[in-house]
Write an enzyme that holds these catalytic residues in place. Structure first.
Site, PDB file in Angstrom:
ATOM      1  N   ARG A 266       0.856  -1.190   0.000  1.00  0.00           N
ATOM      2  CA  ARG A 266       0.000   0.000   0.000  1.00  0.00           C
ATOM      3  C   ARG A 266       0.888   1.234   0.000  1.00  0.00           C
ATOM      4  O   ARG A 266       1.876   1.310   0.732  1.00  0.00           O
ATOM      5  CB  ARG A 266      -0.901   0.025   1.240  1.00  0.00           C
ATOM      6  CG  ARG A 266      -1.999  -1.026   1.224  1.00  0.00           C
ATOM      7  CD  ARG A 266      -3.096  -0.675   0.243  1.00  0.00           C
ATOM      8  NE  ARG A 266      -4.150  -1.679   0.218  1.00  0.00           N
ATOM      9  CZ  ARG A 266      -5.245  -1.574  -0.518  1.00  0.00           C
ATOM     10  NH1 ARG A 266      -5.436  -0.509  -1.287  1.00  0.00           N
ATOM     11  NH2 ARG A 266      -6.151  -2.520  -0.498  1.00  0.00           N
ATOM     12  N   GLU A 295      -3.576   7.270  -5.413  1.00  0.00           N
ATOM     13  CA  GLU A 295      -3.522   6.600  -6.712  1.00  0.00           C
ATOM     14  C   GLU A 295      -4.642   7.129  -7.595  1.00  0.00           C
ATOM     15  O   GLU A 295      -5.790   7.167  -7.158  1.00  0.00           O
ATOM     16  CB  GLU A 295      -3.664   5.080  -6.548  1.00  0.00           C
ATOM     17  CG  GLU A 295      -2.431   4.445  -5.963  1.00  0.00           C
ATOM     18  CD  GLU A 295      -2.470   2.922  -6.022  1.00  0.00           C
ATOM     19  OE1 GLU A 295      -3.454   2.345  -6.552  1.00  0.00           O
ATOM     20  OE2 GLU A 295      -1.517   2.294  -5.544  1.00  0.00           O
ATOM     21  N   HIS A 314       0.249  -0.070 -10.252  1.00  0.00           N
ATOM     22  CA  HIS A 314      -0.483  -1.065  -9.463  1.00  0.00           C
ATOM     23  C   HIS A 314      -0.768  -2.324 -10.290  1.00  0.00           C
ATOM     24  O   HIS A 314      -1.911  -2.785 -10.388  1.00  0.00           O
ATOM     25  CB  HIS A 314      -1.783  -0.469  -8.925  1.00  0.00           C
ATOM     26  CG  HIS A 314      -2.223  -1.096  -7.635  1.00  0.00           C
ATOM     27  ND1 HIS A 314      -2.808  -0.386  -6.612  1.00  0.00           N
ATOM     28  CD2 HIS A 314      -2.157  -2.376  -7.191  1.00  0.00           C
ATOM     29  CE1 HIS A 314      -3.096  -1.201  -5.606  1.00  0.00           C
ATOM     30  NE2 HIS A 314      -2.714  -2.422  -5.940  1.00  0.00           N
TER      31      HIS A 314
END
Length: 354
Positions: A266, A295, A314
């Site tokens: 994370r 993000e 990601h």
């Protein structure tokens, strides 16, 4: 549900785990129990269109009003990241017998509303552990050897032979010490892969099973020892109030000079400003970043543009195996509940309230 009947299953997919894939898996699983299935497909356009926080749920994509229409009278809902909001749960109350989510954490489901309605929510912890572990080790090798920056130079038309200078070359994994912060399913798999290279592995996790750590060749240590003794520090911890910004300026200063930081967990685990400063000073060799806070990262975030940073959007958990196996696993869990059994991983109580 009698043999031969067909439960109505809403399959809310996207461009990664499609409704077609979910429906095929659901049909196959119910067939094993001697039942037909009546799949109702709907797809969102994620990841072509980003997910968002929607009506109290996180990282969701799709229209909750449309989903509420479809779940009315349905027996089950399976999805990757459709917004299973309180509105959707209310629409399914009285008919919906289970919600299945193909994720390690069902953050796109209003769990309080589901629990209040007595609807069990099943999910898939560790569903992408193989993909994330392979990404971690693969990018670790690339970053330690300076390959992303070298490839970018060559793509720009510049042949940089100075990568062979002793002061620039990096370590092989067989000569490196890797510190894993978090030794859950992903961390354990990373340790297994590193063992094949002969890597020395340290791990820090207050909740780790010592026997499991020993089984993968990882030595459990305190965080200060891990930071000071590792050539690579790789993050696999869950985000909690305790772990938020755990890699701050002090932690980065405690790391071995010239070390590499890898974050596939994370973005909020790392103080991004402190990391940028550590990279700018040359204290760290580089970083592999697959996750950011926020993000996507802001346009003025300097980290993705640094030559010493191997940045990806990601993607660590993205593989065909993750999509296909997640669909098959969640279908198995949902079929188990529909046929009177208890699923393996429940985020809410298993028994429905009349």
């Amino acid at each position: 549900m009698s043999a031969g009947s067909g439960p109505r299953v809403v399959c809310a997919g996207d461009e990664f785990i499609s409704a077609e894939l979910l429906a095929a898996a659901m049909v196959a699983e119910l067939d094993r129990f001697g039942h037909t299935a009546d799949p109702v497909p709907i797809d969102s356009r994620w990841p072509s269109e980003p997910f968002d926080d929607i009506d109290g749920v996180r990282e969701a994509a799709g229209d909750p009003a449309r989903l509420a229409e479809l779940v009315t009278g349905a027996d089950a809902l399976i999805t990757h990241l459709a917004p299973v909001t309180a509105e959707v749960i209310a629409a399914g109350r009285g008919s919906l017998r289970v919600v299945g989510v193909t994720r390690g954490g069902p953050v796109n489901v209003d769990l309080a509303a589901a629990a209040d309605a007595g609807i069990p929510v099943v999910y898939l912890p560790g569903r992408n552990l193989g993909a994330v572990a392979e990404y971690t080790v693969g990018t670790m090798i690339c970053a330690m050897r300076g390959l992303p920056a070298a490839a970018a130079e060559l793509s720009a038309g510049r042949w940089d032979g100075t990568g062979f200078r002793y002061e620039r070359v990096g370590l092989e994994l067989r000569a490196a010490t890797v510190g894993l912060i978090g030794l859950g399913a992903v961390g354990l798999r990373v340790a297994e892969l590193l063992a094949a290279f002969g890597t020395r592995v340290l791990a820090h996790d207050p909740y780790a099973d010592p026997a499991a750590a020993e089984g993968v060749g990882a030595r459990l240590v305190g965080l200060p020892e891990l930071l000071a003794g590792s050539d690579v520090v790789s993050l696999h911890a869950r985000l909690t109030e305790h772990t938020r910004r755990m890699i701050d300026a002090a932690a980065l200063a405690a790391m071995r000079p010239g070390a590499l930081l890898v974050n596939t967990a994370r973005g909020e685990l790392v103080d991004s400003r402190a990391l940028d400063a550590a990279l700018a000073s040359g204290r760290l060799r580089g970083a592999v970043l697959d996750v950011f806070d926020p993000e996507p990262p802001s346009a003025d975030d300097p980290l993705p543009r640094r030559p010493a940073v191997f940045a990806t959007p990601h993607l660590a958990g993205a593989s065909r195996q993750v999509a296909e196996e997640s669909a098959a696993r969640i279908a198995r869990e949902v079929a188990t509940v529909l046929t009177g059994g208890t699923a393996t991983h429940l985020a809410t109580p298993p028994n429905r309230v009349a």
